[in-house]
Design an enzyme around this catalytic site. Structure first.
Site, PDB file in Angstrom:
ATOM      1  N   LYS A  13       1.212  -1.500  -0.130  1.00  0.00           N
ATOM      2  CA  LYS A  13       0.213  -0.232   0.001  1.00  0.00           C
ATOM      3  C   LYS A  13       0.651   1.150   0.424  1.00  0.00           C
ATOM      4  CE  LYS A  13      -1.965  -0.928   3.134  1.00  0.00           C
ATOM      5  NZ  LYS A  13      -1.937  -2.314   4.291  1.00  0.00           N
ATOM      6  N   ARG A  88     -10.017   1.842   9.390  1.00  0.00           N
ATOM      7  CA  ARG A  88      -9.559   0.180   9.640  1.00  0.00           C
ATOM      8  C   ARG A  88     -10.508  -0.696  10.145  1.00  0.00           C
ATOM      9  NH1 ARG A  88      -3.927  -0.524  10.857  1.00  0.00           N
ATOM     10  NH2 ARG A  88      -2.582   1.416  10.597  1.00  0.00           N
ATOM     11  N   ARG A 127      12.442  -8.957   2.826  1.00  0.00           N
ATOM     12  CA  ARG A 127      12.852  -7.442   2.848  1.00  0.00           C
ATOM     13  C   ARG A 127      13.757  -6.763   4.253  1.00  0.00           C
ATOM     14  NH1 ARG A 127       7.638  -3.619   4.224  1.00  0.00           N
ATOM     15  NH2 ARG A 127       7.847  -4.288   6.229  1.00  0.00           N
ATOM     16  N   ARG A 135      12.627  -3.921  10.479  1.00  0.00           N
ATOM     17  CA  ARG A 135      11.552  -2.717  11.473  1.00  0.00           C
ATOM     18  C   ARG A 135      11.329  -3.692  12.802  1.00  0.00           C
ATOM     19  NH1 ARG A 135       7.474  -0.299   6.793  1.00  0.00           N
ATOM     20  NH2 ARG A 135       6.191  -2.459   8.105  1.00  0.00           N
ATOM     21  N   ARG A 146      -0.402  -9.022  13.304  1.00  0.00           N
ATOM     22  CA  ARG A 146      -0.860  -8.479  12.313  1.00  0.00           C
ATOM     23  C   ARG A 146      -1.958  -8.397  11.183  1.00  0.00           C
ATOM     24  NH1 ARG A 146       3.395  -4.622   9.756  1.00  0.00           N
ATOM     25  NH2 ARG A 146       1.472  -2.812   9.857  1.00  0.00           N
TER      26      ARG A 146
END
Length: 189
Positions: A13, A88, A127, A135, A146
């Site tokens: 996104k 959300r 990644r 991260r 998540r």
């Protein structure tokens, strides 16, 4: 052009929002960025958010809606915007509908970037490995949690916007350029 980008964490996104920002000259509105900006600008809602976060509490829908509403009134949003990370939940979507109606504007489309869970996990782990600077959410356990939250809370928005005939779905597992082309095609651009 007024858009919402929907999709699970890691679906791309943010990447697509940046491309669309450049292509259409409209801002990406990320809830987290808006909250941080309101805090930095010390707006009344920003000060309220800071106090809530300083207590370690979650920001309520009413406050998030207020911050989004403030941001939508900014001059750079007049030609359009890309919402990323909001709404959300169905409750937030209904609030957004009322907010936009009060402002005399409507959504042009909701783009669902569809992606398979196991592929997303591989993508995020790769990644982290390739960037060398992981991260906090670039690990499998956090990502799967998540993804579960997304499935429970946010995925129902797909049906909500499909019922409103605003939903356009693209394959988020394709290469970035192909996803971008599919989004532009879905928008008729």
């Amino acid at each position: 052009m007024r858009l919402i980008l929907l999709g699970p964490p890691g679906a791309g996104k943010g990447t697509q929002a940046k491309v669309l920002m450049d292509a259409y000259g409209i801002p990406q509105l990320s809830t987290g960025d808006i909250l941080r900006s309101a805090i930095a600008a010390q707006t009344p809602l920003g000060l309220e958010v800071k106090a809530i976060l300083d207590r370690g509490d979650l920001v309520s829908d009413d406050i998030v809606n207020g911050i989004i509403s403030e941001r939508l009134d900014a001059e750079d949003c007049k030609p359009g915007f890309i919402l990323d990370g909001f709404p959300r939940t169905i409750a937030q979507a209904e609030s957004l509908d009322r907010m936009l109606a009060d402002k005399g504007v409507s959504l042009d489309a909701v783009i669902e970037i569809k992606a398979e869970t196991d592929e997303l996990v591989k993508r995020v782990i790769n990644r982290a490995r390739e960037s060398g600077t992981a991260r906090g959410d670039d690990n499998e356990d956090v990502l799967r949690k998540r993804l579960g939250v997304y499935s429970e809370q946010t995925a129902p928005l797909v049906a909500y916007y499909a019922d409103k005939q605003l939903l356009r779905t693209v394959d988020g597992m394709a290469p970035v350029e192909q996803v971008t082309a599919a989004i532009k095609s879905a928008l008729g651009k």
